[in-house]
Design an enzyme around this catalytic site. Structure first.
Site, short mmCIF file in Angstrom:
data_model
loop_
_atom_site.label_atom_id
_atom_site.label_comp_id
_atom_site.label_asym_id
_atom_site.label_seq_id
_atom_site.Cartn_x
_atom_site.Cartn_y
_atom_site.Cartn_z
N ASP A 65 -46.41 14.85 48.85
CA ASP A 65 -46.16 16.29 48.77
C ASP A 65 -46.58 16.83 50.13
OD1 ASP A 65 -46.19 19.02 48.48
OD2 ASP A 65 -47.47 19.05 46.69
N ASN A 92 -38.37 16.46 57.82
CA ASN A 92 -37.17 16.99 57.19
C ASN A 92 -37.42 17.56 55.81
OD1 ASN A 92 -34.12 17.00 56.55
ND2 ASN A 92 -34.91 15.52 55.07
N TYR A 160 -37.08 31.93 53.70
CA TYR A 160 -36.59 30.68 54.29
C TYR A 160 -36.36 30.86 55.79
CZ TYR A 160 -33.37 26.83 55.33
OH TYR A 160 -32.76 25.73 55.88
N LYS A 164 -38.26 28.97 58.91
CA LYS A 164 -37.54 28.20 59.92
C LYS A 164 -37.75 28.78 61.33
CE LYS A 164 -35.79 24.99 57.32
NZ LYS A 164 -36.18 23.57 57.47
N THR A 195 -24.76 18.99 52.03
CA THR A 195 -25.86 18.37 51.29
C THR A 195 -25.73 18.78 49.83
OG1 THR A 195 -27.30 20.24 51.75
CG2 THR A 195 -27.37 18.40 53.31
#
Length: 255
Positions: A65, A92, A160, A164, A195
């Site tokens: 984790d 990643n 998010y 990033k 993905t």
């Protein structure tokens, strides 16, 4: 995929390596003769990934984790016990809380997203740098996003995007700290990539699918293999002058 003889026998860690971009990158490294370690949370998914990687080369899985510093430490201990060194790392892996517009997002959801996509990268880098026995020849690549270079194009992605942006700032700052003696530290910033999460979202919502395609001037979203190729180049000696580089792999998204 170009051949990189310098990767033969080198040890690479790929977090989130059981699917998507991570799995494609693990396969690409395995084809170069590297010793691959994938790390992720779900054992069932990892077993499926290892079956695929076994046909390509040397690959092992360890649970982790990446938001838990102690778990990351155990991962690094396991890699050192197995291989005795770490040459490359592709950070990643990521996880998030429930997405929502800023005015409606809970504090818990915000913290889960920041921890899942940013704190996790810090914890991994912190452990990886210490484990790299020959920093001058070692490389770390972080998976950022085009959304770390602009705002998220749909409502609900602010956390998010913020995470990033943080990954890019962390990458560039750490790269400067280690510019003279290594490891080299860079990042990839993928655009829309095929993905499982993106593909499923596009299948569920036709309007989203049209918008995503429109945002990609090439006319179609990218593949995980295209991102993997960029990660390998950044890790190779061919990119020896790339320090703090943030490489957009986006089909023209940011152009």
């Amino acid at each position: 995929m170009p051949a990189y003889p310098d990767m033969q026998g080198k040890v690479v860690l790929i977090t989130g390596g059981s699917s998507g971009i991570g799995l494609a990158t693990a396969g690409a490294f395995a084809r170069q003769g590297a010793k691959v370690v994938i790390a992720s949370r779900r054992e069932a998914t990892a077993k499926t990934a290892l079956k695929q990687l076994a046909a390509l080369g040397d690959a092992h899985w360890f649970p982790v984790d990446t938001t838990d510093g102690k778990a990351v430490g155990r991962l690094m201990d396991a890699i050192m016990k197995m291989h005795g060194c770490l040459d490359y790392a592709f950070n990643n892996g990521g996880s998030s809380g429930r997405s929502a517009p800023v005015a409606k997002m809970s504090e818990d959801a915000w913290r889960k997203t920041i921890d899942g996509f940013l704190t996790s990268v810090f914890l991994c880098m912190n452990a990886e740098i210490a484990a790299m026995m020959d920093p001058s020849k070692s490389v770390i690549v972080n998976n950022a996003s085009v959304d770390g270079l602009r705002g998220y194009p749909f409502p609900g992605g602010a956390a998010y995007s913020a995470a990033k942006h943080g990954v890019i700032g962390l990458t560039r700052s750490a790269a400067l700290e280690h510019a003279a003696q290594g490891p080299r530290i860079c990042a990839v910033a993928p655009g829309w990539i095929n993905t499982p999460p993106v593909a499923n979202w596009m299948k569920r919502d036709e309007d989203v699918a049209k918008a995503i395609t429109k945002q990609t001037p090439r006319g179609s979203i990218g593949t995980a293999d295209e991102v993997a190729a960029a990660v390998l180049w950044l890790c190779s000696e061919a990119s020896s002058f790339a320090v703090g580089t943030v490489l957009a792999i986006d089909g023209g998204y940011l152009a």
